[in-house]
Scaffold this active site. Structure first.
Site, PDB file in Angstrom:
ATOM      1  N   CYS A  44      40.562  41.417  43.574  1.00 59.52           N
ATOM      2  CA  CYS A  44      40.175  42.125  42.350  1.00 59.52           C
ATOM      3  C   CYS A  44      39.621  41.181  41.290  1.00 59.52           C
ATOM      4  CB  CYS A  44      41.367  42.895  41.790  1.00 59.52           C
ATOM      5  SG  CYS A  44      40.979  43.795  40.277  1.00 59.52           S
ATOM      6  N   CYS A  49      36.816  43.678  41.800  1.00 63.65           N
ATOM      7  CA  CYS A  49      36.699  44.587  40.654  1.00 63.65           C
ATOM      8  C   CYS A  49      36.139  43.919  39.401  1.00 63.65           C
ATOM      9  CB  CYS A  49      38.070  45.177  40.309  1.00 63.65           C
ATOM     10  SG  CYS A  49      39.085  45.635  41.706  1.00 63.65           S
ATOM     11  N   LYS A  52      32.511  42.312  39.737  1.00 68.60           N
ATOM     12  CA  LYS A  52      31.594  43.420  40.015  1.00 68.60           C
ATOM     13  C   LYS A  52      31.368  44.262  38.760  1.00 68.60           C
ATOM     14  CE  LYS A  52      33.287  47.038  41.779  1.00 68.60           C
ATOM     15  NZ  LYS A  52      34.070  47.892  42.708  1.00 68.60           N
ATOM     16  N   LYS A  53      32.437  44.567  38.013  1.00 65.90           N
ATOM     17  CA  LYS A  53      32.273  45.389  36.818  1.00 65.90           C
ATOM     18  C   LYS A  53      31.453  44.641  35.765  1.00 65.90           C
ATOM     19  CE  LYS A  53      32.924  49.192  34.510  1.00 65.90           C
ATOM     20  NZ  LYS A  53      34.233  49.670  34.013  1.00 65.90           N
ATOM     21  N   ALA A 116      50.172  30.221  54.270  1.00 59.40           N
ATOM     22  CA  ALA A 116      51.519  30.455  54.781  1.00 59.40           C
ATOM     23  C   ALA A 116      51.471  31.342  56.012  1.00 59.40           C
ATOM     24  CB  ALA A 116      52.377  31.110  53.705  1.00 59.40           C
ATOM     25  N   TYR A 179      31.509  52.867  48.877  1.00 58.32           N
ATOM     26  CA  TYR A 179      31.391  52.605  47.445  1.00 58.32           C
ATOM     27  C   TYR A 179      30.911  51.191  47.150  1.00 58.32           C
ATOM     28  CZ  TYR A 179      35.927  50.137  47.448  1.00 58.32           C
ATOM     29  OH  TYR A 179      36.943  49.247  47.668  1.00 58.32           O
ATOM     30  N   GLU A 183      27.589  50.649  44.991  1.00 58.29           N
ATOM     31  CA  GLU A 183      27.725  49.944  43.720  1.00 58.29           C
ATOM     32  C   GLU A 183      26.782  48.752  43.648  1.00 58.29           C
ATOM     33  OE1 GLU A 183      32.388  50.912  42.581  1.00 58.29           O
ATOM     34  OE2 GLU A 183      31.907  49.141  43.774  1.00 58.29           O
ATOM     35  N   ASP A 336      46.306  45.973  50.094  1.00 62.95           N
ATOM     36  CA  ASP A 336      45.282  46.272  51.092  1.00 62.95           C
ATOM     37  C   ASP A 336      45.680  45.850  52.500  1.00 62.95           C
ATOM     38  OD1 ASP A 336      43.957  47.023  48.838  1.00 62.95           O
ATOM     39  OD2 ASP A 336      42.195  45.762  49.149  1.00 62.95           O
ATOM     40  N   HIS A 468      33.392  68.003  20.402  1.00 60.71           N
ATOM     41  CA  HIS A 468      31.954  68.250  20.389  1.00 60.71           C
ATOM     42  C   HIS A 468      31.249  67.321  19.402  1.00 60.71           C
ATOM     43  CE1 HIS A 468      28.295  70.620  20.774  1.00 60.71           C
ATOM     44  NE2 HIS A 468      28.183  70.588  19.447  1.00 60.71           N
ATOM     45  N   GLU A 473      33.370  67.455  27.069  1.00 63.13           N
ATOM     46  CA  GLU A 473      33.801  68.777  26.618  1.00 63.13           C
ATOM     47  C   GLU A 473      33.533  69.849  27.663  1.00 63.13           C
ATOM     48  OE1 GLU A 473      31.427  70.864  23.508  1.00 63.13           O
ATOM     49  OE2 GLU A 473      30.200  69.038  23.525  1.00 63.13           O
TER      50      GLU A 473
END
Length: 485
Positions: A44, A49, A52-53, A116, A179, A183, A336, A468, A473
């Site tokens: 991550c 994550c 990538k973000k 390990a 995904y 992405e 994972d 609004h 909404e």
């Protein structure tokens, strides 16, 4: 004197393993050690994550100048400086890794920068030559990208490689329809790369809501991504100068560096030069890079797991029960590597439940139901609960959906469309699924996920007053079902 060096030994320094280690040590008072052979933070933080973000954010600036002109600003397009961005990205990941190390140290966790492997139910051997014994062992080694089994597949990149590119390619072929593939197709397209995507299935994002998948695919094509479903690679090799003349390009760009090539260079490493590709439809093309985003597999190889008695599944995942316990009572696994729900927040929840179960005497199963998630395509896709197709197989449903051009981009003259969708049980009136395709859908679905997790009905949504003017909404103003099933 105890027969063990530690109460808990954690293998893997990703988000799940680090959380379990520091909570067990800092809050539950256990003597804990953790081994990580690579960088702390795991998939991550280091290669998933977070970077990538940040790339998503970078790619979204491509339309800023054009949109600003629609709002009256005098602004011209600039150019994207990948080396400059990558330098900033590297610094940020270094900072985050440092935080992970400090969190472990402050909790009193002993760390080993080493690989390990299990020797037996209580013994771990480290690549440094040390051997330690622990009352409990927690495996949190995550997963890794999978390359397909075709000749010269090593010429292609995997998702881990993207963040280390010296320069962005002029053209790239992305193989896959999940995904990660989608992405990166949107990211690289936004950064100015000519993107082609092959997916062997009929539609991208298999397993997600069909209507949402269709809108995202249309949006990707509208943005200039050359998306080819029902298509896969059957052959690939290093390209030669002669390949340019024989390539059947159609609407797909050719590799930019071919004019400099005068000889065949078989073999090599990803990024060494353009790649010649033959597709299942018989067409041949040349790309500067090929990225395989064809799935991930658990990191269980050469860890001594089966020798220690730990049962592995068909894909190499560690089989666990609802308390994350393996077939060896002293060995647990989270994240994972168990191939349950492969999301970072889920791994963290599993780590917390493990500590609660083992060190606080409160057996706590992990709740894997109704988990919100987001796909950071452009537009984003936020989803929680069942797709329309899944729900219809389960019980009679009503479907409430709307698609429209949002105010901000419509005013600027862009054709972008968004979608808001609720899948509702006819009998109980519970909202079984909520699906949003829109800018910042990930932010919206987090809040909608609370209502769905609580068991909110369609009438609960109806009773909520709209904010609004917003896109969100529409979730509380959907009055009539568009169809039933």
């Amino acid at each position: 004197m105890s027969d063990f060096d530690y109460d808990l030994f954690v293998i893997g320094g990703g988000s799940g393993g680090v959380r379990a280690a520091r909570v067990a040590a800092g809050e539950a008072g256990a003597k804990v050690a953790l081994a990580e052979e690579d960088r702390y933070g795991g998939t991550c933080v280091i290669r998933g994550c977070v970077p990538k973000k940040l790339m998503v954010f970078a790619s979204e600036y491509a339309h800023v100048a054009e949109d600003a002109r629609g709002y009256g600003w005098e602004m011209s397009e600039g150019s994207f400086d990948w080396p400059r961005f990558r330098e900033r990205l590297t610094s940020e990941l270094d900072r985050l890794e440092g935080i992970y190390r400090k969190l472990l140290a402050s909790a009193g966790v002993t760390t080993y920068d080493a690989r390990a492997r299990l020797v037996d139910a209580h013994t771990v051997a480290l690549s440094t030559g040390e051997t330690v014994r622990a009352k409990h062992i927690l495996v949190a080694t995550g997963g890794r990208p999978l390359r397909p089994e075709i000749a010269n597949a090593e010429l292609g990149l995997v998702s881990d490689d993207i963040f280390h590119l010296e320069n962005l390619p002029k053209s790239i072929l992305i193989v896959g329809g999940g995904y990660i593939a989608c992405e990166f197709a949107c990211i690289l397209n936004g950064l100015g790369v000519e993107v082609t995507q092959y997916y062997r299935g009929a539609q991208i994002l298999r397993g997600f809501d069909e209507e949402a998948r269709g809108l995202i695919a249309e949006s990707m094509v509208d943005q200039g991504i050359h998306l080819h479903c029902g298509t896969d690679i059957v052959e690939m090799r290093r390209a030669t100068a002669q390949d340019h003349d024989g390539a059947q390009d159609g609407d797909i760009p050719m590799g930019a560096a071919l004019q400099d090539m005068t000889a065949d260079h078989s073999g090599g490493r990803p990024g060494d030069g353009p790649v010649w590709v033959k597709a299942t439809n018989g067409n041949t093309h040349v790309f500067d890079q090929v990225l395989f985003a064809t799935g991930r597999v658990p990191n269980t190889a050469e860890m001594g797991l089966t020798e220690a008695g730990v049962t592995l599944g068909r894909r190499g995942q560690i089989e666990v029960d609802k308390f994350s316990q393996t077939s060896v009572p002293s060995v647990y696994a989270i994240g994972d590597v168990t191939d349950r729900v492969n999301l970072t927040p889920v791994a963290i929840r599993e780590g917390m439940a493990f500590v609660e179960t083992v060190f606080r005497g409160n057996p706590t199963p992990v709740d894997h139901g109704l988990i919100p998630s987001a796909v950071f395509t452009q537009p984003e896709f936020g989803t929680v609960g069942l797709s329309e197709e899944q729900a219809a197989e389960q019980e009679p449903i009503e479907v409430y959906v709307t698609s429209f051009r949002p105010m901000q981009t419509a005013f600027a003259g862009r054709p972008d469309r968004v979608m808001m969708k609720l899948v509702v049980a006819q009998d109980s009136r519970r909202v079984l699924g909520c699906h949003i395709v829109a800018p910042n859908a990930g932010e919206m679905i987090q809040l909608a996920g609370i209502a769905v997790k609580m068991g909110a009905t369609k009438e609960d949504f109806d009773r909520t007053v709209a904010v609004h003017p917003t896109m969100a909404e529409e979730i509380v103003t959907l009055r009539k079902p568009v169809r039933t099933a």
